[in-house]
Write an enzyme that holds these catalytic residues in place. Structure first.
Site, PDB file in Angstrom:
ATOM      1  N   SER A 174      24.641  -8.536 -16.439  1.00 39.41           N
ATOM      2  CA  SER A 174      23.920  -8.292 -17.689  1.00 39.41           C
ATOM      3  C   SER A 174      24.933  -8.188 -18.825  1.00 39.41           C
ATOM      4  CB  SER A 174      23.064  -7.022 -17.572  1.00 39.41           C
ATOM      5  OG  SER A 174      22.261  -6.851 -18.721  1.00 39.41           O
ATOM      6  N   HIS A 201      21.025 -11.453 -17.332  1.00 43.40           N
ATOM      7  CA  HIS A 201      20.118 -11.041 -18.399  1.00 43.40           C
ATOM      8  C   HIS A 201      20.622 -11.640 -19.708  1.00 43.40           C
ATOM      9  CE1 HIS A 201      19.364  -7.120 -15.903  1.00 43.40           C
ATOM     10  NE2 HIS A 201      18.736  -8.171 -15.414  1.00 43.40           N
ATOM     11  N   ASP A 294      19.051  -2.642 -12.808  1.00 39.70           N
ATOM     12  CA  ASP A 294      18.567  -3.851 -12.143  1.00 39.70           C
ATOM     13  C   ASP A 294      19.641  -4.377 -11.190  1.00 39.70           C
ATOM     14  OD1 ASP A 294      16.908  -5.985 -11.483  1.00 39.70           O
ATOM     15  OD2 ASP A 294      17.704  -7.252 -13.088  1.00 39.70           O
TER      16      ASP A 294
END
Length: 357
Positions: A174, A201, A294
């Protein structure tokens, strides 16, 4: 204390929109605005910003040169906010700013109340809050990795052994992920024998630019995973924008618009769990820098089925959130600096080139 933000933007309209959005948060204070990188650079010592927002295209000194100078002279977290990400020929330039030291990227918000714009405005505020807490690494041009560090990473890589031949590499990342991904993926040779599934992400409109930029330094072809096809060895795959990527019982890619997991779609955990469900202990899972959690539960699934799991360490992570959560769950079997992750994966895979099947 509020987060001190410097905004560098040459468009009066865009500057007014950014100021309105940022001023709506009581946690953010705009301590300066500039119309060019040169002007922004002069303001930094006096304004002492915690975070800098910059466009790419500006007169006198563009965003790339500005970012390079900031990282050399006044290292700060930099968020690139630019409309040029929507122009295909310019997307690779935006990722050059990440190479220069910027931490994250976001499309430039427009005036209006449509759902995408409202979501983008909230994302801008959230990213500023995240970036205010991240560390940045001062750029040291022309310096290579010390020989002692190179040998240490090789020792780490050669110490990890597997009992089963791996069949797939899954990577999640991310905030700070593009550069971390570049380091890992660029270390894989042209004859790397596993398919690689990456979940990063990234804001809407940036994915193809990321793929194009990574392709410049990677030896393997990179593409958006085609639904209905099986992952092929020596190929790198990403989910489509705003869709989960899973593997079905026949081993084929499936795109899904099910609800976000841990606030994200695509979700690292969704892909990790699905991949572990099909490949089992022959899965290698890698979790890189990123905000939130996540990927932690997905990595735990890979560990539970007997696969190999590696998390990026705190010292080399821009944001240690995702790896930290996986470590706390007992999901990360190995915690390594980013420089050691690619060589470790490669060493593990090479154990089986002439070894057990």
């Amino acid at each position: 204390m509020p987060i001190r933000v410097l905004v560098v933007e040459d468009s009066p309209i865009a500057l007014a929109i950014l100021k309105k959005i940022l001023s709506s948060s009581p946690d953010i204070e705009i301590v300066g605005t500039a119309r060019s990188g040169m002007e922004g650079l002069e303001l930094i010592p006096e304004a002492c910003p915690d975070v800098i927002c910059t466009d790419f295209f500006m007169p006198h000194m563009n965003g790339l040169e500005f970012t390079s100078q900031v990282m050399l002279r006044y290292p700060r977290p930099i968020l690139v906010v630019s409309a040029s990400v929507q122009e295909e020929e310019d997307t690779h330039r935006i990722f050059q700013l990440l190479e220069a030291g910027a931490v994250d990227i976001l499309p430039k918000p427009k005036a209006g109340l449509d759902s995408d714009n409202i979501r983008l405005k909230q994302a801008l505020i959230n990213k500023i809050k995240v970036l205010s807490g991240v560390k940045v690494f001062k750029k040291k041009h022309g310096k290579s990795q010390p020989h002692s560090a190179f040998n240490r990473h090789n020792r780490i890589a050669s110490s990890i052994k597997l009992s089963s031949r791996p069949k797939i590499l899954a990577v999640g990342s991310s905030t700070g992920g593009p550069l971390a991904l570049q380091k890992v993926l660029a270390s894989l040779p042209p004859d790397f024998p596993l398919p690689v599934v990456c979940v990063q992400h990234i804001s809407l409109g940036f994915l193809q630019g990321l793929i194009d930029w990574l392709s410049e330094s990677c030896h393997l072809p990179i593409q958006i995973a085609p639904a209905g096809e099986r992952p092929k060895p020596g190929n790198i795959y990403f989910p489509p924008e705003r869709q989960h990527l899973e593997i079905d019982r026949q081993g084929r890619f499936v795109h899904s618009k099910l609800p976000p997991v841990d606030g994200h779609r695509p979700s690292v955990t969704t892909s990790f769990k699905s991949i572990a469900g099909f490949y089992g202990r022959r899965t290698i899972g890698v979790l890189l820098t990123g905000m939130g959690r996540d990927g932690a539960d997905g990595m735990k699934t890979i560990t539970d089925v007997g696969g190999l799991t590696i998390a990026q360490d705190e010292a080399t992570s821009i944001v240690f959130g995702m790896p930290k959560e996986a470590i706390a769950l007992g999901a990360a079997q190995h915690v390594l600096p980013i420089q050691a992750i690619g060589p470790t994966v490669l060493n593990v895979v090479q154990q089986f080139v002439l070894g057990p099947q």
